[in-house]
Design a protein around this motif. Structure first.
Motif, short mmCIF file in Angstrom:
data_model
loop_
_atom_site.label_atom_id
_atom_site.label_comp_id
_atom_site.label_asym_id
_atom_site.label_seq_id
_atom_site.Cartn_x
_atom_site.Cartn_y
_atom_site.Cartn_z
N ASP A 85 80.16 20.12 18.66
CA ASP A 85 80.13 19.16 19.75
C ASP A 85 79.05 18.09 19.59
OD1 ASP A 85 77.75 20.46 20.33
OD2 ASP A 85 78.42 21.24 22.28
N GLY A 86 78.31 18.14 18.47
CA GLY A 86 77.30 17.12 18.18
C GLY A 86 75.90 17.47 18.64
N THR A 87 75.72 18.56 19.34
CA THR A 87 74.38 18.97 19.76
C THR A 87 73.65 19.63 18.60
OG1 THR A 87 75.16 21.10 20.59
CG2 THR A 87 75.07 19.28 22.17
N ASP A 88 72.34 19.54 18.62
CA ASP A 88 71.55 20.13 17.54
C ASP A 88 71.59 21.65 17.60
OD1 ASP A 88 70.79 17.62 16.74
OD2 ASP A 88 68.70 17.79 17.40
N LEU A 89 71.97 22.27 16.50
CA LEU A 89 71.80 23.71 16.34
C LEU A 89 70.40 23.98 15.82
CD1 LEU A 89 75.09 25.14 14.75
CD2 LEU A 89 74.04 25.79 16.91
N ILE A 90 70.04 23.19 14.83
CA ILE A 90 68.68 23.24 14.28
C ILE A 90 68.20 21.79 14.24
CG2 ILE A 90 67.21 23.87 12.34
CD1 ILE A 90 69.28 26.00 11.65
N GLY A 91 67.42 21.44 15.23
CA GLY A 91 66.93 20.08 15.35
C GLY A 91 65.71 19.83 14.50
N ALA A 92 65.24 18.61 14.51
CA ALA A 92 64.10 18.21 13.68
C ALA A 92 62.84 19.02 13.98
CB ALA A 92 63.82 16.72 13.85
N ALA A 93 62.68 19.47 15.21
CA ALA A 93 61.49 20.25 15.57
C ALA A 93 61.46 21.61 14.87
CB ALA A 93 61.41 20.43 17.07
N LYS A 94 62.63 22.14 14.50
CA LYS A 94 62.70 23.47 13.89
C LYS A 94 63.13 23.44 12.42
CE LYS A 94 63.44 25.93 18.16
NZ LYS A 94 64.29 26.82 18.92
N ALA A 95 63.68 22.35 11.98
CA ALA A 95 64.16 22.27 10.60
C ALA A 95 62.99 22.21 9.62
CB ALA A 95 65.06 21.04 10.41
N GLU A 96 63.08 22.99 8.58
CA GLU A 96 62.03 23.02 7.55
C GLU A 96 62.13 21.79 6.65
OE1 GLU A 96 59.71 25.55 7.01
OE2 GLU A 96 60.39 26.40 8.91
N TRP A 97 61.03 21.45 6.01
CA TRP A 97 61.01 20.38 5.01
C TRP A 97 61.19 21.05 3.65
CZ3 TRP A 97 61.13 15.25 5.74
CH2 TRP A 97 60.87 14.78 7.02
N GLY A 98 62.32 20.80 3.01
CA GLY A 98 62.60 21.38 1.70
C GLY A 98 61.95 20.58 0.59
N LYS A 99 61.50 21.27 -0.43
CA LYS A 99 60.86 20.65 -1.60
C LYS A 99 61.94 20.29 -2.63
CE LYS A 99 56.64 21.87 -0.21
NZ LYS A 99 56.13 21.07 0.84
N TRP A 100 61.84 19.08 -3.16
CA TRP A 100 62.78 18.57 -4.15
C TRP A 100 62.01 17.96 -5.31
CZ3 TRP A 100 68.24 18.44 -3.68
CH2 TRP A 100 68.73 18.98 -2.50
N VAL A 101 62.57 18.06 -6.51
CA VAL A 101 62.01 17.44 -7.71
C VAL A 101 63.13 16.75 -8.47
CG1 VAL A 101 60.10 19.11 -7.92
CG2 VAL A 101 62.26 19.54 -9.11
N VAL A 102 62.73 15.86 -9.36
CA VAL A 102 63.71 15.19 -10.21
C VAL A 102 63.78 15.93 -11.54
CG1 VAL A 102 64.25 13.07 -11.48
CG2 VAL A 102 63.36 12.95 -9.13
N GLU A 103 64.99 16.34 -11.91
CA GLU A 103 65.26 16.94 -13.22
C GLU A 103 66.50 16.25 -13.78
OE1 GLU A 103 65.70 21.18 -12.89
OE2 GLU A 103 63.61 21.48 -12.31
#
Length: 176
Positions: free
Chosen positions: A139-157
């Motif tokens: 329905d468009g509502t946040d299940l996991i909003g920005a306040a609870k979402a983790e910041w994932g680590k990314w690298v370039v390979e």
């Protein structure tokens, strides 16, 4: 529901929130993960078409990875850094993903119909960055909003963004 049942449901919900920010499933990698640029071929990289090293490319990779994980698709293996693919074969990753999916379906009703919402980035350099993925309900509502979402680590390979976030389902449950 008794206190034990409530506690288990809370634990599952906590695992789900910590895991699903899909930095997706946003599971943090262990401290031994390599975050440097790697020149060896990432397993599954040939299945990806979203190559590039810009911030916009990071958002695209994080979106595609989260979408694949929500679909419980083994194609998310192509988004793992070498540090992760050295821990899991493609079959092990797919099994892990399905185990996490089972936990999430129990803990977050509506997750099976969820979609990727807003994707944010920060600390982006030519070789690393972080992405946060918001998960929204049908329905468009946040299940996991920005306040609870983790910041994932990314690298370039190999000219594309890959995530260093990989944890086995049993490690998520035990807190390792």
């Amino acid at each position: 529901m008794n206190a034990r049942g409530t506690g288990i449901r809370f634990l599952l919900a906590a695992v789900a929130v910590g895991c699903l920010a899909l930095g997706a499933v946003g599971c943090s990698s262990d401290s031994k993960s390599d975050t440097s640029t790697n020149t060896s071929a990432a397993s599954g990289a040939s299945t990806r078409t979203d190559t590039g090293t810009s911030e916009a490319d990071l958002k695209t990779a994080a979106t595609n990875n989260a979408t694949a994980k929500l679909a419980l698709s083994g194609s998310s293996y192509a988004y793992l850094a070498t540090a992760c693919t050295s821990k899991f074969s493609s079959a092990e990753w797919t099994s892990n993903l399905k185990a996490v999916g089972t936990i999430l379906n129990t803990a977050l009703p509506g997750i099976s119909d969820a979609k990727v919402g807003a994707v944010s980035t920060r600390n982006v350099t030519p070789v690393s960055g972080e992405a946060q993925v918001v998960i929204v309900a049908k329905d468009g509502t946040d299940l996991i909003g920005a306040a609870k979402a983790e910041w994932g680590k990314w690298v370039v390979e190999n000219g594309m963004w890959v995530t260093t976030d990989c944890v086995a389902a049993n490690d998520l449950i035990s807190g390792n």
